[in-house]
Design an enzyme around this catalytic site. Structure first.
Site, PDB file in Angstrom:
ATOM      1  N   CYS A 279       3.562  -6.658 -25.359  1.00 39.40           N
ATOM      2  CA  CYS A 279       4.512  -5.719 -24.533  1.00 39.40           C
ATOM      3  C   CYS A 279       3.535  -4.702 -23.381  1.00 39.40           C
ATOM      4  O   CYS A 279       3.993  -4.597 -22.536  1.00 39.40           O
ATOM      5  CB  CYS A 279       5.625  -5.008 -25.395  1.00 39.40           C
ATOM      6  SG  CYS A 279       6.724  -3.770 -24.652  1.00 39.40           S
TER       7      CYS A 279
ATOM      8  N   CYS B 143      11.408  -2.265 -31.343  1.00 46.00           N
ATOM      9  CA  CYS B 143      12.544  -1.833 -30.753  1.00 46.00           C
ATOM     10  C   CYS B 143      13.613  -2.536 -30.940  1.00 46.00           C
ATOM     11  O   CYS B 143      14.766  -2.529 -30.745  1.00 46.00           O
ATOM     12  CB  CYS B 143      12.478  -1.493 -28.971  1.00 46.00           C
ATOM     13  SG  CYS B 143      11.768  -2.939 -28.391  1.00 46.00           S
TER      14      CYS B 143
END
Length: 367
Positions: free
Chosen positions: A107, A205
């Site tokens: 990410c 997340c």
């Protein structure tokens, strides 16, 4: 910094909020950027076990901070489709292979310090900034830009950013690298930020409840019960499916032999749905192979330090380049439970990140 326009990654947390404030105080034109990685529906259906990033409340916090700090602009960018392809699919694939992924590494590479730079360019901003705790500087020793550990050893995030593209470093700025967390919260309280005492994010997340097994099952990944063997090849128990385990794990296995011995997952064979377990003393390794290596500083062989997971210390090691993007790491002392799929990061004696890559079981010896 020669260009006064900066794109600031705004998570809605205290670190990025204070970093944005500090840049404003230095008269930078600050553009806030907030990524939406998963649907808000996920958070309405699945309660957060611990604080995660990118939740709907984080978006609202980021909006409030952008308004309070009077940022020059603030954008919410939907990356759900790309995030699934680059991060979530990788996460699932790695577990299918019997390995343990670290999606935050990718990410950071592809989105926070990849796509964000593209967005910065569209704004005419040459810089991307964030609230991460690490230092970026030009190294006379290595004649290149490097990243190294932040001064706050408890919050240092150099490991998590050790897989970003080296070529992005001249365009990045980390205002908090020489600061301590207690200073950040103090500043946030003094200027009246609503997030001053907000907890740090701890979980992924896209899995708010931290239940990987539930997540994998809901994404069509199912496995049947399998057999468990000891190092001598004796069948001694059963497991609930190989993807529910990682190297070093002790829980979740039903033994009908050797139940009184402390055993850990030693190896995973996904094609056979088989686990090999071993006693603690067999779980140590002095060597590992790192593949798909991301170099910040190229080298042939060095004496440095290697960190093999997010919650571990760097250990002294001799690191040798054995192919273009492959390293062999030889530790001075054996380390516990080397885990394929995790990232190994190489540091020098002063905390400079030299390289990082993926631990690969196929090339490893005894683990």
């Amino acid at each position: 910094m020669s260009n006064k326009k900066v794109l600031m990654l705004m998570s809605g947390g205290v670190d990025s909020s204070v970093a944005a404030y500090l840049l404003k105080e230095q008269n930078y034109h600050v553009i806030g950027l907030h990524f939406k990685t998963v649907s808000d529906v996920v958070f309405s259906l699945i309660p957060e076990k611990k604080k995660v990033c990118c939740s709907p409340s984080d978006t609202q916090d980021a909006l409030k901070i952008a308004d309070k700090l009077d940022l020059d602009d603030f954008q919410i960018v939907d990356i759900k489709k790309e995030f699934k392809e680059k991060i979530i699919d990788y996460f699932i694939k790695t577990y299918k292979e019997g390995k343990t992924p670290n999606p935050c590494m990718l990410c950071n590479r592809f989105f926070k310090f990849g796509k964000a730079l593209e967005i910065a360019h569209s704004y005419g901003a040459d810089w991307v900034s964030s609230g991460h705790y690490l230092i970026k500087e030009y190294s006379n020793k290595y004649s290149t830009y490097i990243i190294k550990k932040g001064v706050d050893q408890y919050k240092d995030q150099s490991y998590f950013l050790s897989y970003i593209d080296k070529n992005t470093l001249p365009k990045l700025h980390f205002p908090l690298g020489n600061m301590y967390k207690v200073e950040i919260r103090d500043i946030a309280n003094k200027i009246g930020l609503s997030v001053a005492n907000k907890p740090d994010s701890q979980e992924l997340c896209f899995i708010p409840d931290n239940d990987y097994r539930r997540f994998l099952k809901e994404n069509g990944v199912t496995t049947e019960e399998g057999k468990v063997y000891d190092l001598e090849g004796n069948e001694i128990g059963t497991h609930t499916g190989y993807m529910n385990y990682t190297i070093g794990q002790r829980s979740g296995i039903s033994y009908y032999k050797n139940a009184n011995v402390k055993l850990h997952v030693y190896k995973i064979f996904p094609q056979k749905n088989v686990l090999i377990v071993a006693p603690t003393e067999e779980m140590y390794s002095k060597e590992l192979i790192v593949q798909n290596v991301n170099f910040f500083v190229d080298f042939k062989e060095i004496e440095g330090f290697c960190r093999v997971r997010k919650k571990s210390e760097e250990k002294p090691a001799v690191v040798k380049k054995i192919a273009d993007h492959t390293l062999k790491v030889s530790f001075k002392e054996p380390i516990f439970a080397v885990t394929p799929g995790q990232f190994a990061t190489i540091y020098d004696e002063s905390g400079v990140v030299l390289a990082s890559g993926v631990i690969n079981i196929k090339e490893m010896g005894e683990v």
